[in-house]
Design a protein around this motif. Structure first.
Motif, PDB file in Angstrom:
ATOM      1  N   THR A   1       0.458  -1.090  -0.174  1.00 30.42           N
ATOM      2  CA  THR A   1       0.003   0.447  -0.381  1.00 30.42           C
ATOM      3  C   THR A   1       0.867   1.410  -0.246  1.00 30.42           C
ATOM      4  OG1 THR A   1      -0.160   0.204   2.431  1.00 30.42           O
ATOM      5  CG2 THR A   1      -2.582  -0.927   1.114  1.00 30.42           C
ATOM      6  N   GLY A   2       2.367   1.375   0.478  1.00 31.40           N
ATOM      7  CA  GLY A   2       3.069   2.289  -0.045  1.00 31.40           C
ATOM      8  C   GLY A   2       2.876   3.296   0.959  1.00 31.40           C
ATOM      9  N   VAL A   3       2.574   2.390   2.185  1.00 38.37           N
ATOM     10  CA  VAL A   3       1.873   3.393   3.599  1.00 38.37           C
ATOM     11  C   VAL A   3       3.077   2.710   4.889  1.00 38.37           C
ATOM     12  CG1 VAL A   3       0.507   4.061   3.614  1.00 38.37           C
ATOM     13  CG2 VAL A   3      -0.261   1.943   4.843  1.00 38.37           C
ATOM     14  N   SER A   4       3.257   2.660   5.727  1.00 38.82           N
ATOM     15  CA  SER A   4       5.077   2.785   7.379  1.00 38.82           C
ATOM     16  C   SER A   4       3.628   1.356   7.269  1.00 38.82           C
ATOM     17  CB  SER A   4       4.556   3.428   8.042  1.00 38.82           C
ATOM     18  OG  SER A   4       3.479   4.301   8.855  1.00 38.82           O
ATOM     19  N   GLU A   5       4.438   0.351   8.120  1.00 35.21           N
ATOM     20  CA  GLU A   5       3.900  -0.801   9.316  1.00 35.21           C
ATOM     21  C   GLU A   5       2.922   0.019  10.618  1.00 35.21           C
ATOM     22  OE1 GLU A   5       5.455  -4.526  11.449  1.00 35.21           O
ATOM     23  OE2 GLU A   5       7.042  -2.830  10.161  1.00 35.21           O
ATOM     24  N   THR A   6       4.197   0.293  10.658  1.00 38.70           N
ATOM     25  CA  THR A   6       3.139   1.679  12.361  1.00 38.70           C
ATOM     26  C   THR A   6       1.654   1.745  11.322  1.00 38.70           C
ATOM     27  OG1 THR A   6       4.989   2.212  13.337  1.00 38.70           O
ATOM     28  CG2 THR A   6       3.170   3.553  14.008  1.00 38.70           C
ATOM     29  N   THR A   7       1.795   3.117   9.894  1.00 36.76           N
ATOM     30  CA  THR A   7       0.786   3.598   9.773  1.00 36.76           C
ATOM     31  C   THR A   7      -0.557   2.285   9.850  1.00 36.76           C
ATOM     32  OG1 THR A   7       1.303   5.254   8.996  1.00 36.76           O
ATOM     33  CG2 THR A   7      -0.697   4.549   7.760  1.00 36.76           C
ATOM     34  N   VAL A   8      -0.263   1.154   8.636  1.00 38.87           N
ATOM     35  CA  VAL A   8      -1.078  -0.077   8.702  1.00 38.87           C
ATOM     36  C   VAL A   8      -1.468  -0.551  10.196  1.00 38.87           C
ATOM     37  CG1 VAL A   8      -1.308  -2.389   7.720  1.00 38.87           C
ATOM     38  CG2 VAL A   8       0.513  -0.887   6.614  1.00 38.87           C
ATOM     39  N   GLY A   9      -0.902  -0.676  11.239  1.00 40.19           N
ATOM     40  CA  GLY A   9      -1.645  -1.349  12.784  1.00 40.19           C
ATOM     41  C   GLY A   9      -2.297  -0.080  12.611  1.00 40.19           C
ATOM     42  N   GLU A  10      -2.416   0.862  12.627  1.00 37.25           N
ATOM     43  CA  GLU A  10      -3.251   2.270  13.139  1.00 37.25           C
ATOM     44  C   GLU A  10      -4.638   1.826  12.663  1.00 37.25           C
ATOM     45  OE1 GLU A  10      -0.901   5.587  12.939  1.00 37.25           O
ATOM     46  OE2 GLU A  10      -0.383   5.746  14.239  1.00 37.25           O
ATOM     47  N   HIS A  11      -4.238   1.660  10.906  1.00 36.56           N
ATOM     48  CA  HIS A  11      -5.191   1.677   9.759  1.00 36.56           C
ATOM     49  C   HIS A  11      -6.240   0.123  10.351  1.00 36.56           C
ATOM     50  CE1 HIS A  11      -4.923   5.120   7.603  1.00 36.56           C
ATOM     51  NE2 HIS A  11      -4.403   4.769   7.130  1.00 36.56           N
ATOM     52  N   LEU A  12      -6.080  -0.748  10.632  1.00 35.88           N
ATOM     53  CA  LEU A  12      -6.776  -1.484  10.931  1.00 35.88           C
ATOM     54  C   LEU A  12      -7.026  -2.159  12.269  1.00 35.88           C
ATOM     55  CD1 LEU A  12      -3.581  -4.367   9.393  1.00 35.88           C
ATOM     56  CD2 LEU A  12      -5.704  -3.836   8.710  1.00 35.88           C
ATOM     57  N   ARG A  13      -6.118  -1.146  12.770  1.00 37.77           N
ATOM     58  CA  ARG A  13      -7.352  -0.978  14.760  1.00 37.77           C
ATOM     59  C   ARG A  13      -8.388  -0.179  14.095  1.00 37.77           C
ATOM     60  NH1 ARG A  13      -1.692  -1.423  16.923  1.00 37.77           N
ATOM     61  NH2 ARG A  13      -1.724   1.287  16.285  1.00 37.77           N
ATOM     62  N   LYS A  14      -8.126   0.896  13.589  1.00 34.57           N
ATOM     63  CA  LYS A  14      -9.643   1.599  13.533  1.00 34.57           C
ATOM     64  C   LYS A  14     -10.418   1.003  12.632  1.00 34.57           C
ATOM     65  CE  LYS A  14      -6.961   5.680  13.502  1.00 34.57           C
ATOM     66  NZ  LYS A  14      -6.440   7.665  13.244  1.00 34.57           N
ATOM     67  N   ILE A  15      -9.966  -0.231  11.664  1.00 34.03           N
ATOM     68  CA  ILE A  15     -11.150  -0.988  10.835  1.00 34.03           C
ATOM     69  C   ILE A  15     -11.899  -1.735  11.786  1.00 34.03           C
ATOM     70  CG2 ILE A  15     -11.066  -2.327   8.693  1.00 34.03           C
ATOM     71  CD1 ILE A  15      -9.047  -1.151   7.568  1.00 34.03           C
ATOM     72  N   GLU A  16     -11.669  -2.174  12.123  1.00 29.80           N
ATOM     73  CA  GLU A  16     -11.950  -3.380  12.903  1.00 29.80           C
ATOM     74  C   GLU A  16     -13.114  -2.707  14.234  1.00 29.80           C
ATOM     75  OE1 GLU A  16      -8.236  -5.087  13.945  1.00 29.80           O
ATOM     76  OE2 GLU A  16      -8.285  -5.942  12.758  1.00 29.80           O
ATOM     77  N   ALA A  17     -12.146  -1.583  14.799  1.00 25.10           N
ATOM     78  CA  ALA A  17     -13.402  -0.925  15.559  1.00 25.10           C
ATOM     79  C   ALA A  17     -14.800  -0.110  14.842  1.00 25.10           C
ATOM     80  CB  ALA A  17     -12.295  -0.054  16.297  1.00 25.10           C
ATOM     81  N   THR A  18     -14.261  -0.273  13.777  1.00 28.40           N
ATOM     82  CA  THR A  18     -15.756   0.624  12.582  1.00 28.40           C
ATOM     83  C   THR A  18     -16.738  -1.088  12.573  1.00 28.40           C
ATOM     84  OG1 THR A  18     -14.475   2.401  11.873  1.00 28.40           O
ATOM     85  CG2 THR A  18     -16.206   1.823  10.369  1.00 28.40           C
ATOM     86  N   VAL A  19     -15.385  -1.849  12.217  1.00 31.41           N
ATOM     87  CA  VAL A  19     -16.799  -3.542  11.875  1.00 31.41           C
ATOM     88  C   VAL A  19     -17.273  -3.732  12.835  1.00 31.41           C
ATOM     89  CG1 VAL A  19     -16.677  -5.533  10.810  1.00 31.41           C
ATOM     90  CG2 VAL A  19     -15.395  -3.770  10.177  1.00 31.41           C
ATOM     91  N   PHE A  20     -16.604  -4.267  13.603  1.00 34.16           N
ATOM     92  CA  PHE A  20     -17.181  -4.779  15.338  1.00 34.16           C
ATOM     93  C   PHE A  20     -17.985  -3.545  15.783  1.00 34.16           C
ATOM     94  CE2 PHE A  20     -12.946  -7.159  15.745  1.00 34.16           C
ATOM     95  CZ  PHE A  20     -13.530  -8.268  14.771  1.00 34.16           C
TER      96      PHE A  20
END
Length: 227
Positions: A198-217
């Motif tokens: 995706t061209g973003v940092s590993e830290t940013t990926v982790g932040e995005h996935l946490r927000k995605i999962e929070a939104t879905v759950f």
């Protein structure tokens, strides 16, 4: 049957109250820096108090202390711990909240719950209705709060609607995670591999996935099975 043929649409906005529009209670809760806050139900009662049912993650004991000491809070109950909790609170309404909720009663749009607190101090809400309803909702912005339109489109209920609440970058990260097998068992990808795709940092990926999962759950309604 008479009616308007406009298609159903949604618009997601983020509201930013100015310093004068934030009441002391909300300031104190914001200072806890909870990792997630969302309002699932909020009602203006006849006795000029607000009843609110909210969800959060973070310092639950700090929240209990604030609510128990605040003269604005008449009653509250919290279930859960730092990993996830739900709270019922009845508190004295402030001028800005009263104005926003009274304006809502006079409008034809609906608000799709929950309303989420953003990390930069805003409140993210999704309105559902016709184009005309949104014109009414967004044309007269009350003093003390600034609105920014985040996204809009045709409203389709169900899983597609949950995904529509994600930002464009979050959708890209989610798509890469799915394609690379991040959610398979056993897991088929790492944050580093998603970052490379995706061209973003590993830290940013982790932040995005946490927000995605929070939104879905947070969109799921899990009931207790009958025995």
């Amino acid at each position: 049957m008479a009616g308007n043929s406009d298609r159903m649409r949604y618009v997601t906005v983020v509201a930013y109250p100015d310093e004068g529009g934030i009441n002391r209670l909300d300031q104190q809760v914001t200072e806890l820096d909870l990792s997630y806050r969302a309002i699932h139900r909020m009602e203006l009662l006849d006795d000029d108090t607000v009843a609110m049912f909210a969800e959060g993650r973070g310092d639950v004991e700090g929240l209990r202390e604030i609510l128990s000491k605040s003269p604005q809070v008449f009653e509250f109950s919290i279930t859960g711990d730092d990993a996830g909790f739900f709270a019922y609170t009845r508190y004295a309404v402030d001028d800005l909240t009263r104005m926003l909720m009274e304006d809502r009663r006079e409008s034809s749009y609906l608000i799709d719950m929950p309303i989420e607190h953003t990390q930069d101090g805003g409140l993210r809400a999704t309105y559902i209705g016709t184009e005309a309803a949104f014109d009414d909702a967004l044309s007269d912005q009350p003093e003390g709060v600034r609105f920014e339109v985040e996204r809009t489109g045709s409203y389709t209920p169900g899983p597609r609607h949950v995904v529509s609440r994600l930002t464009q970058r979050q959708r890209e990260v989610l798509q890469a995670a799915v394609d690379l097998g991040y959610y398979r068992e056993p897991r088929g990808a790492t944050h580093d591999e998603i970052a490379a795709a995706t061209g973003v940092s590993e830290t940013t990926v982790g932040e995005h996935l946490r927000k995605i999962e929070a939104t879905v759950f947070s969109s799921l309604h899990v009931g207790t099975p009958d025995h």
